[in-house]
Motif scaffolding. Sequence first.
Motif, mmCIF file in Angstrom:
data_model
loop_
_atom_site.group_PDB
_atom_site.id
_atom_site.type_symbol
_atom_site.label_atom_id
_atom_site.label_comp_id
_atom_site.label_asym_id
_atom_site.label_seq_id
_atom_site.Cartn_x
_atom_site.Cartn_y
_atom_site.Cartn_z
ATOM 1 N N THR A 1 0.867 -1.113 0.034
ATOM 2 C CA THR A 1 0.151 -0.078 0.080
ATOM 3 C C THR A 1 0.784 1.341 -0.106
ATOM 4 O O THR A 1 2.162 1.209 0.431
ATOM 5 C CB THR A 1 -0.739 -0.133 1.264
ATOM 6 O OG1 THR A 1 -0.201 -0.065 2.232
ATOM 7 C CG2 THR A 1 -1.989 -1.252 1.404
ATOM 8 N N TYR A 2 0.155 2.344 -0.309
ATOM 9 C CA TYR A 2 0.961 3.713 -0.380
ATOM 10 C C TYR A 2 0.274 4.463 0.583
ATOM 11 O O TYR A 2 -0.971 4.628 0.761
ATOM 12 C CB TYR A 2 0.875 4.225 -1.648
ATOM 13 C CG TYR A 2 1.546 3.607 -2.916
ATOM 14 C CD1 TYR A 2 3.054 4.116 -2.982
ATOM 15 C CD2 TYR A 2 1.275 2.874 -3.791
ATOM 16 C CE1 TYR A 2 3.836 3.228 -3.901
ATOM 17 C CE2 TYR A 2 2.013 1.999 -4.671
ATOM 18 C CZ TYR A 2 3.174 2.370 -4.434
ATOM 19 O OH TYR A 2 3.859 1.677 -5.577
ATOM 20 N N THR A 3 0.963 5.290 1.631
ATOM 21 C CA THR A 3 0.590 6.402 2.326
ATOM 22 C C THR A 3 1.256 7.936 1.896
ATOM 23 O O THR A 3 2.106 7.765 0.949
ATOM 24 C CB THR A 3 0.895 6.012 3.708
ATOM 25 O OG1 THR A 3 2.088 6.122 3.845
ATOM 26 C CG2 THR A 3 0.229 4.876 4.023
ATOM 27 N N THR A 4 0.972 8.879 2.582
ATOM 28 C CA THR A 4 1.242 10.187 1.823
ATOM 29 C C THR A 4 2.326 10.377 3.212
ATOM 30 O O THR A 4 2.226 10.482 4.260
ATOM 31 C CB THR A 4 0.310 11.273 2.029
ATOM 32 O OG1 THR A 4 -0.756 10.871 0.960
ATOM 33 C CG2 THR A 4 0.974 12.565 1.608
ATOM 34 N N GLY A 5 3.608 10.744 2.755
ATOM 35 C CA GLY A 5 4.515 11.218 3.401
ATOM 36 C C GLY A 5 4.435 12.758 3.890
ATOM 37 O O GLY A 5 3.603 13.406 3.422
ATOM 38 N N PRO A 6 5.400 13.296 4.889
ATOM 39 C CA PRO A 6 5.287 14.575 5.423
ATOM 40 C C PRO A 6 5.423 15.724 4.204
ATOM 41 O O PRO A 6 4.550 16.770 4.390
ATOM 42 C CB PRO A 6 6.528 14.596 6.097
ATOM 43 C CG PRO A 6 6.919 13.371 6.489
ATOM 44 C CD PRO A 6 6.435 12.582 5.514
ATOM 45 N N GLY A 7 6.042 15.228 3.187
ATOM 46 C CA GLY A 7 6.417 16.242 2.045
ATOM 47 C C GLY A 7 5.194 16.131 0.894
ATOM 48 O O GLY A 7 5.217 16.668 0.194
ATOM 49 N N GLY A 8 4.363 15.233 1.091
ATOM 50 C CA GLY A 8 3.401 14.882 0.214
ATOM 51 C C GLY A 8 3.658 13.676 -0.816
ATOM 52 O O GLY A 8 2.649 13.563 -1.511
ATOM 53 N N GLU A 9 4.799 13.231 -0.621
ATOM 54 C CA GLU A 9 5.295 12.164 -1.565
ATOM 55 C C GLU A 9 4.389 11.006 -1.175
ATOM 56 O O GLU A 9 4.282 10.863 0.151
ATOM 57 C CB GLU A 9 6.834 12.307 -1.592
ATOM 58 C CG GLU A 9 7.392 11.485 -0.701
ATOM 59 C CD GLU A 9 7.586 12.382 0.773
ATOM 60 O OE1 GLU A 9 7.976 11.943 1.902
ATOM 61 O OE2 GLU A 9 7.233 13.661 0.789
ATOM 62 N N PRO A 10 4.551 9.974 -2.066
ATOM 63 C CA PRO A 10 4.090 8.525 -1.803
ATOM 64 C C PRO A 10 5.083 7.825 -0.904
ATOM 65 O O PRO A 10 6.063 8.027 -1.099
ATOM 66 C CB PRO A 10 3.482 8.086 -2.799
ATOM 67 C CG PRO A 10 4.448 8.711 -3.943
ATOM 68 C CD PRO A 10 4.517 10.156 -3.452
ATOM 69 N N VAL A 11 4.737 7.107 0.190
ATOM 70 C CA VAL A 11 5.516 6.192 0.956
ATOM 71 C C VAL A 11 4.768 4.916 0.779
ATOM 72 O O VAL A 11 3.780 4.571 1.058
ATOM 73 C CB VAL A 11 5.481 6.729 2.254
ATOM 74 C CG1 VAL A 11 6.431 5.689 3.251
ATOM 75 C CG2 VAL A 11 6.079 8.047 2.541
ATOM 76 N N TYR A 12 5.783 3.911 0.426
ATOM 77 C CA TYR A 12 5.429 2.719 -0.031
ATOM 78 C C TYR A 12 5.349 1.737 1.453
ATOM 79 O O TYR A 12 6.475 1.837 1.955
ATOM 80 C CB TYR A 12 6.136 1.848 -0.805
ATOM 81 C CG TYR A 12 5.646 0.419 -1.283
ATOM 82 C CD1 TYR A 12 4.279 0.168 -2.114
ATOM 83 C CD2 TYR A 12 6.311 -0.696 -1.000
ATOM 84 C CE1 TYR A 12 3.979 -0.909 -2.250
ATOM 85 C CE2 TYR A 12 5.895 -1.938 -1.183
ATOM 86 C CZ TYR A 12 4.688 -1.854 -1.913
ATOM 87 O OH TYR A 12 4.081 -3.490 -2.192
#
Length: 634
Positions: free
Chosen positions: A258-269
């Motif tokens: 799954t992907y979540t949204t990181g602190p800078g708005g970038e996707p995190v896997y």
Amino acid sequence: MSAAAPVPDRPSVVIVGAGPRGTGIVERIAANAPELYGDRPLDLHLVDPYPPGGGRIWRQRQSPLLWMNSAAEDVTLFTDDTVELAGPVRPGPSLAQWARAVRDGAVAAPPGLAGDAAALGPRDFAGRRVQSAYLRWVHEEAVAALPPRIAVHEHRRTALRVSGPREGRQQVWLAGRATPLQADLVVLTLGHLESQLSDTERELADFAARHRLAYLPPAFTADSDLSRLRPGEPVLVRGFGLAFVDLMVLLTEGRGGTYTTGPGGEPVYRPSGREPVLHVGSRRGVPYHAKIGYPPSGERPPLPRFLGPAEVDALLARPGGIDFPRDVRPLIDKELGFAHYHRLFTAHTGRTRMAWPDFEEEYAAAEPGSAALRALVSAAVPDPADHFDTEALDHPLDGVRYPDAEALQAGLRGHIEADLARRHDPAHSPDLAVFLALLSVYGQLVRLGDHGPWWHGFFSFLASGPPGPRLRQLLALSRAGVVRFLGAGLTVTADEERGVFRAGSASVPGAWTEARALVEARLPEPTVVRTRDRLLRALYADGARATAGGLLAVDPADGRILDRAGRPHPRRFALGPHTDARGSGAFTRPRTNAPAFRQNDATARALLSFLRDRTAPPVPVPAPTPEDSRAADQ
């Protein structure tokens, strides 16, 4: 749609392949029949084991995770007034307009897809199952537009062979059917096909079998057996285009990541733990450029300018034939450069030092790649970053070396981040002008036949890359360690002593990666010489001509199949990627004079004209007279 059983003595056309290209032929038959064929009867037989409209590649039954690589507003199967064709223009909705009609309740989508279709915006990238629904709708509209006496018959079977004399009716033999379909004319619209392994691929497959390794040869990724790629194990992937993107999706999200949204708005896997580790490289070593993420604006470059119909006529008239690198490549370079500089001078004047008319005059006079051209560009365009260079574009990592694998990972992530920023920044709108020039060039090159692999690879690299969100996901996968970059100039060897595949690249000299799995992330070559399609193989064995590159040779005027003597077959036609008149796609961006639409129209008109000239017009039935009515009453 299936009509009643065909009448044996009625004229008939068999269309083998009921995907987008087959649908395009049906649509053009419907558009041209009133003018060319009148009210005569005709049976159209559509042969395809997959449902019509989407066919195999765009079938509805595939992973919902797979997307198109074009925005919804850039996809259509309908002609418009930019298409240079002899038949009538019959406009219709783009994918985005169709989705809006679904949202407004004017069009019904298949169960389970209505919500996805209704949510699709013009700049969104549709899932392939939504595109399948659109293609099915277009097919049904095309069938409904046929004149009343043209009947359509669907055959969910595989065509195996075409037989019959040049001047007589043809027989199309189908799997599981004892008697053939009788056809006055046969049209092959087969799309992407599987190929037998090349010598190199066969050696790798044999090596894998001896050592109990996994080797996945070129294939449509959605049909590959990915279960052979085990969780946690390294997998070498050769190829960094769209097939890799599909592979990446199916082996990550497709396995529960799954992907979540990181602190800078970038996707995190967030890995599921079921993913393999993908080590990917290619000749260029970088993924295809992201799709441009801003709409067109301002003045379009006036195309074609240096590679148009007159230049193609001159090339075709050369008595000694055409040498692509010598004769055509310079014209391509000049056309693409012209579009780039036209946009730069008209939209970004602060980055130029010369009036456009003066630059255009000197540019037209200079030879591609010449010292005069380089001097002109240097004088008129001060920033080297604004210079257009096809070689630099085609080989972005040439001469770039990294001290180790980790430096390569950081360097490639920086390259991808810069590409995403550039492709979404209108300050770099000359890139969009070059994209339009690529489409223009493609439209001209279809007349020149098979022109080797360079052009298609270069076109795809610049113009047919993934959506921006996919490259952002790739960055997230790289940061998570699920994807590792191998670099440019990739070489893969079979190590008999160690029983593994070994990969190295020019980007990190001396570094090697070992794995027990290798995936060729690309579609099979569209070759009739090594095709696994029995029909094409039989045609080739019976005397159909293949080009030096293995494509089926056809008459560029209407798609008739050529024999080895260069004679067009009067009753057999072929369109699509397996021919040397292949266009950039069976559906395309609206208002770009798409070559596929021009080809479809020319072929449909040839079919109808042939049948008209051999079919007696319907005998009109006179209206009853009063005397007839009285006689009937008696």
